[in-house]
Design a protein around this motif. Sequence first.
Motif, PDB file in Angstrom:
ATOM      1  N   THR A 184      -4.801  -7.261 -14.149  1.00  0.00           N
ATOM      2  CA  THR A 184      -4.238  -5.912 -14.022  1.00  0.00           C
ATOM      3  C   THR A 184      -5.155  -4.974 -13.233  1.00  0.00           C
ATOM      4  O   THR A 184      -4.860  -3.779 -13.134  1.00  0.00           O
ATOM      5  CB  THR A 184      -3.946  -5.302 -15.418  1.00  0.00           C
ATOM      6  N   THR A 185      -6.235  -5.500 -12.653  1.00  0.00           N
ATOM      7  CA  THR A 185      -7.142  -4.663 -11.867  1.00  0.00           C
ATOM      8  C   THR A 185      -6.730  -4.631 -10.402  1.00  0.00           C
ATOM      9  O   THR A 185      -6.112  -5.575  -9.898  1.00  0.00           O
ATOM     10  CB  THR A 185      -8.600  -5.174 -11.935  1.00  0.00           C
ATOM     11  N   SER A 186      -7.098  -3.564  -9.722  1.00  0.00           N
ATOM     12  CA  SER A 186      -6.827  -3.473  -8.278  1.00  0.00           C
ATOM     13  C   SER A 186      -7.691  -4.488  -7.524  1.00  0.00           C
ATOM     14  O   SER A 186      -7.263  -5.034  -6.507  1.00  0.00           O
ATOM     15  CB  SER A 186      -7.096  -2.060  -7.768  1.00  0.00           C
ATOM     16  N   GLU A 187      -8.903  -4.772  -8.049  1.00  0.00           N
ATOM     17  CA  GLU A 187      -9.779  -5.760  -7.400  1.00  0.00           C
ATOM     18  C   GLU A 187      -9.112  -7.136  -7.367  1.00  0.00           C
ATOM     19  O   GLU A 187      -9.189  -7.834  -6.373  1.00  0.00           O
ATOM     20  CB  GLU A 187     -11.125  -5.888  -8.143  1.00  0.00           C
ATOM     21  N   ASN A 189      -5.889  -7.783  -7.375  1.00  0.00           N
ATOM     22  CA  ASN A 189      -4.806  -7.773  -6.388  1.00  0.00           C
ATOM     23  C   ASN A 189      -5.339  -7.851  -4.964  1.00  0.00           C
ATOM     24  O   ASN A 189      -4.763  -8.544  -4.125  1.00  0.00           O
ATOM     25  CB  ASN A 189      -3.922  -6.527  -6.567  1.00  0.00           C
ATOM     26  N   GLU A 190      -6.471  -7.185  -4.697  1.00  0.00           N
ATOM     27  CA  GLU A 190      -7.093  -7.273  -3.368  1.00  0.00           C
ATOM     28  C   GLU A 190      -7.545  -8.704  -3.088  1.00  0.00           C
ATOM     29  O   GLU A 190      -7.308  -9.231  -2.001  1.00  0.00           O
ATOM     30  CB  GLU A 190      -8.296  -6.337  -3.273  1.00  0.00           C
ATOM     31  N   ASN A 193      -4.529 -10.903  -2.485  1.00  0.00           N
ATOM     32  CA  ASN A 193      -3.910 -10.672  -1.182  1.00  0.00           C
ATOM     33  C   ASN A 193      -4.764 -11.174  -0.019  1.00  0.00           C
ATOM     34  O   ASN A 193      -4.241 -11.526   1.029  1.00  0.00           O
ATOM     35  CB  ASN A 193      -3.629  -9.170  -0.986  1.00  0.00           C
TER      36      ASN A 193
END
Length: 195
Positions: A184-187, A189-190, A193
Amino acid sequence: MPEKKVHKDQRYIDGLASNNSFIIRDIYTQFAPKVIQFIKNNSGNSQKAEDVIQEVLITIYNQATKNNLQLTCPFDAYFFLLCKRKWLNELKKTKNIQVTILNEEVSKHEGLDELIIETSVFEQKHQLFEKMFQKLGNACKDLLKACFTIKSMEEVAKKLDISYAYARKKKSQCIGKLTQLITTTSEYNELKNNS
């Protein structure tokens, strides 16, 4: 896809992975002075350079022991570029300082860029795991740490003085919680991706 050829400098990776003091001393003697000079030329000092070198060696050690790192280029180029990137990222994070990048010939070796990216992604994943692991409760941390070092769940349960069934159930819950924290962290997802 052709098999990557392991470079003869793999001995440095293997030496780090096995905590070989001769290899570690050799790395400091041969490769550290160039890194120290670069950092001193770019708003740093010897202490900051030592910190960067130490952090990079820990990253290489972790990748070698956990992911069986295979070096496909000279160690010098790989090590220097990792240290250089780490220092420039530090400068970018802490201060908005102009950096002097000497047009230094870090020779382009086949596989160097790929290896650097692989190591950077490994380091980011490792840091994210550590950060989220610290958010777990003490019971989960203790159980998972025991599971990392002891392979048998029976032994883990015995060590923690809990039942085998409870240890298995709790391990599953703790891994689920850790996975949820990480994904659930933005890290995360980065990283996902960019993979």
